[in-house]
Design a protein around this motif. Structure first.
Motif, short mmCIF file in Angstrom:
data_model
loop_
_atom_site.label_atom_id
_atom_site.label_comp_id
_atom_site.label_asym_id
_atom_site.label_seq_id
_atom_site.Cartn_x
_atom_site.Cartn_y
_atom_site.Cartn_z
N ARG A 205 3.95 -5.54 -40.11
CA ARG A 205 4.59 -6.76 -39.62
C ARG A 205 4.92 -6.60 -38.12
NH1 ARG A 205 3.04 -8.29 -43.76
NH2 ARG A 205 4.09 -9.51 -45.40
N VAL A 206 4.99 -7.73 -37.43
CA VAL A 206 5.35 -7.78 -36.01
C VAL A 206 6.68 -8.48 -35.86
CG1 VAL A 206 4.67 -8.61 -33.72
CG2 VAL A 206 2.93 -7.89 -35.35
N THR A 207 7.58 -7.91 -35.05
CA THR A 207 8.86 -8.55 -34.76
C THR A 207 8.98 -8.81 -33.27
OG1 THR A 207 11.27 -8.32 -34.88
CG2 THR A 207 10.01 -6.28 -34.68
N GLN A 208 9.40 -10.01 -32.92
CA GLN A 208 9.57 -10.38 -31.52
C GLN A 208 10.99 -10.07 -31.06
OE1 GLN A 208 7.13 -11.46 -29.63
NE2 GLN A 208 5.70 -12.72 -30.78
N GLY A 209 11.18 -9.95 -29.77
CA GLY A 209 12.49 -9.61 -29.22
C GLY A 209 13.04 -10.66 -28.28
N VAL A 210 12.53 -11.90 -28.36
CA VAL A 210 12.96 -12.95 -27.44
C VAL A 210 13.28 -14.22 -28.22
CG1 VAL A 210 11.57 -12.03 -25.54
CG2 VAL A 210 10.59 -13.74 -27.06
#
Length: 428
Positions: A205-210
Motif C-alpha cells: 500500500r502507498v500512503t501520502q503525507g500531504v
C-alpha cells in the motif's frame, strides 16, 4: 514460510554494529517458528557506512554463509520495527525465508528477464532500488514494472550525502564478462533489487503525507513543465486564488509558495482502491515541487512534465493527514489478512484461512520520519501499533517507488504473508 529474522543496530564503527546485528539474527534463527536457513538477505545502511559498503557486505556474507543472495541500498535514515535511525550510523538486516526458486536478485550485470527467465522463473513483482541520478530513472522504473506479471513494483531511490550504493549479490550469476564486478555485489547507478515469483504472497500500500488546499482542477493547457491553463483560467491566477495570496505582497507570497506542493493525476486515471481518508490524497496522485512562476504567460512551473487533460491540485505537507493515511493503509492490510466471514448457510464449509505477516519492508520519504510525525520514531510506532510486533526493516528514500511510478512525500508499506498454521482441535 517461517518468521523472517531481522535485526538493527547503531554504532560509530560498522564492524561493531554488524556484530550486534549478527548476534540478534543468530538468536532469532535458533527460535522455533523463525527461519533457520534463509537464503535471501535484505540490507539497508545509513550513509555513514556508505564508504565501507563493500567490506560490510563481504563481512555479513562470510558470517552468514547460508545467505547466498543479498539486496538493499543506502538511505539518509533507516527503519526497523518501532524505531528509525536518521542522521546516525546504523544498519538493518532481514533474512527472508524464501526458497531460491521463489526469487531472483537483479542488477545491471544480472538483469531481470522480461516476463520469464530461461530457467522458468516468472517475476510477479519486485523490490526495486535505484539511483536518482540515473538518467530517465522514472522511465526505467516503468519499464521494470512491465517486466513483471503484475506490473507492480515497490521500493525507493537511494539517498546519501556520500557514495550512493546498492547491494545486489546473486547466486544465479551475472552476465558473461562481468567478472568481479558482478560477484562483489555493490553497485553505483542504475537499478537493482529482487523479484519475487507468483507463490510469494505480498500486500503493498502507498500512503501520502500531504493534504489538498483546494479542489482539483482540470489541466487544459501546458508546456512541458509549465501549467498554463486550469479550468479555462490562467494557472497563476488559480494558484493565487487557491492560496489566498497576492503578488503585491512578495515576502508573504514567497513564504506561502515555498510551503506549497502540487499533486498531479494522469488523464483517465481510475479511482484509487480502498476507503479514502477525507482530505487525504489517493495513490493515484503524484506529489511534485512547485519550482517557479511564469508571470509573462500567467503560468506555474512544476518539477515534472504536466499531462494535459489530467488533474492538478495544490497541497501542503500535513502531520494529521499523514498520520491518518498511514493508519488507513495499515488497517487495510490487517483487514485483508483476517479470515473471511461466511454466511450462515455456509457454516459447514471451511472458513478462509487466516494469514500472518512474516516480514515487512517500509520505504518512506526522507522528508517524513519522526520530525514530520511529531516525535522520534513516531512514524514507525504507528506501523507497530497497527500491525503488531512483526519483522520490519526499510529506509528513508530520495523518492518512493510503487505501482510503476516514482512518488514523493509518501510511504510504501509491503508485507510478506503466509497461511496461519491450523490449530489442533480439542481432543486431537
Amino acid at each position: 514460510m517461517k518468521r523472517f529474522p531481522y535485526a538493527h543496530a547503531t554504532h560509530p564503527q560498522w564492524r561493531m554494529a554488524a556484530a550486534l546485528v549478527l548476534a540478534q539474527l543468530r538468536a532469532q534463527m535458533a527460535l522455533p517458528g523463525h527461519a533457520s536457513q534463509p537464503s535471501l538477505g535484505l540490507l539497508y545502511i545509513t550513509d555513514h557506512y556508505a564508504a565501507d559498503a563493500q567490506d560490510l557486505l563481504d563481512h555479513l556474507g562470510a558470517e552468514l554463509p547460508e545467505v547466498t543472495d543479498w539486496a538493499g541500498t543506502v538511505g539518509v535514515g533507516i527503519a526497523s520495527n518501532n524505531v528509525e535511525y536518521i542522521d546516525e550510523p546504523a544498519l538493518a538486516v532481514m533474512l527472508c525465508d524464501l526458497a531460491p526458486h521463489q526469487y531472483r536478485v537483479f542488477s545491471g550485470v544480472a538483469p531481470l528477464a522480461a516476463t520469464q527467465a530461461a530457467d522458468g522463473f516468472v517475476p510477479q513483482t519486485a523490490l526495486v532500488h535505484a539511483d536518482g541520478a540515473t538518467p530517465d530513472v522514472a522511465d526505467l522504473i516503468a519499464e521494470m514494472a512491465q517486466r513483471t506479471v503484475s506490473h507492480y513494483v515497490f521500493g525507493g531511490l537511494a539517498a546519501s550525502r556520500g557514495p550512493t550504493v546498492q547491494f545486489a549479490r546473486s547466486s544465479h550469476g551475472a552476465l558473461a564478462g562481468s567478472g568481479r564486478r558482478g560477484a562483489a555485489g555493490v553497485f553505483h547507478g542504475g537499478l537493482s533489487g529482487v523479484a519475487f515469483g507468483p507463490d510469494v504472497r505480498l500486500l503493498s500500500r502507498v500512503t501520502q503525507g500531504v493534504r489538498p488546499l483546494a479542489p482539483a482542477h482540470r489541466i487544459d493547457r501546458a508546456d512541458h513543465h509549465v501549467v498554463l491553463q486550469l479550468d479555462g483560467h490562467p494557472a497563476l491566477d488559480v494558484l493565487l486564488q487557491d492560496l489566498s495570496i497576492t503578488l503585491d505582497e512578495p515576502p508573504a507570497a514567497v513564504q506561502r509558495l515555498r510551503q506549497t506542493l502540487v499533486g498531479l493525476t494522469a488523464p483517465h486515471t481510475p479511482q484509487p482502491r480502498g476507503v479514502q481518508v477525507p482530505g487525504a490524497l489517493g495513490d493515484d496522485v503524484l506529489v511534485r515541487h512547485l519550482i517557479g512562476l511564469d508571470p509573462a504567460r500567467r503560468g506555474v512551473a512544476i518539477a515534472d512534465t504536466v499531462p494535459e487533460g489530467g488533474r492538478l491540485l495544490f497541497c501542503e505537507r500535513h502531520v494529521q493527514a499523514a498520520r491518518a493515511d498511514l493508519m488507513r493503509i495499515c488497517a487495510e492490510i490487517r483487514e485483508e489478512l483476517e479470515p473471511v466471514a461466511l454466511p450462515a448457510a455456509d457454516m459447514a464449509a471451511a472458513p478462509a484461512p487466516a494469514e500472518r505477516i512474516v516480514g515487512a519492508v517500509y520505504v518512506s520519504c526522507s522528508g517524513r520520519g519522526g520530525p514530520h510525525f511529531g516525535a522520534p520514531s513516531a512514524e514507525l510506532q504507528i506501523v507497530r501499533h497497527a500491525l503488531g510486533d512483526v519483522p520490519l526493516i526499510g529506509f528513508f528514500a530520495g523518492g518512493e517507488i510503487a505501482h510503476h511510478r516514482l512518488y514523493g512525500y509518501t510511504g510504501v508499506l509491503t508485507v510478506f504473508t503466509a497461511e496461519e498454521a491450523a490449530k489442533p482441535s480439542v481432543g486431537s
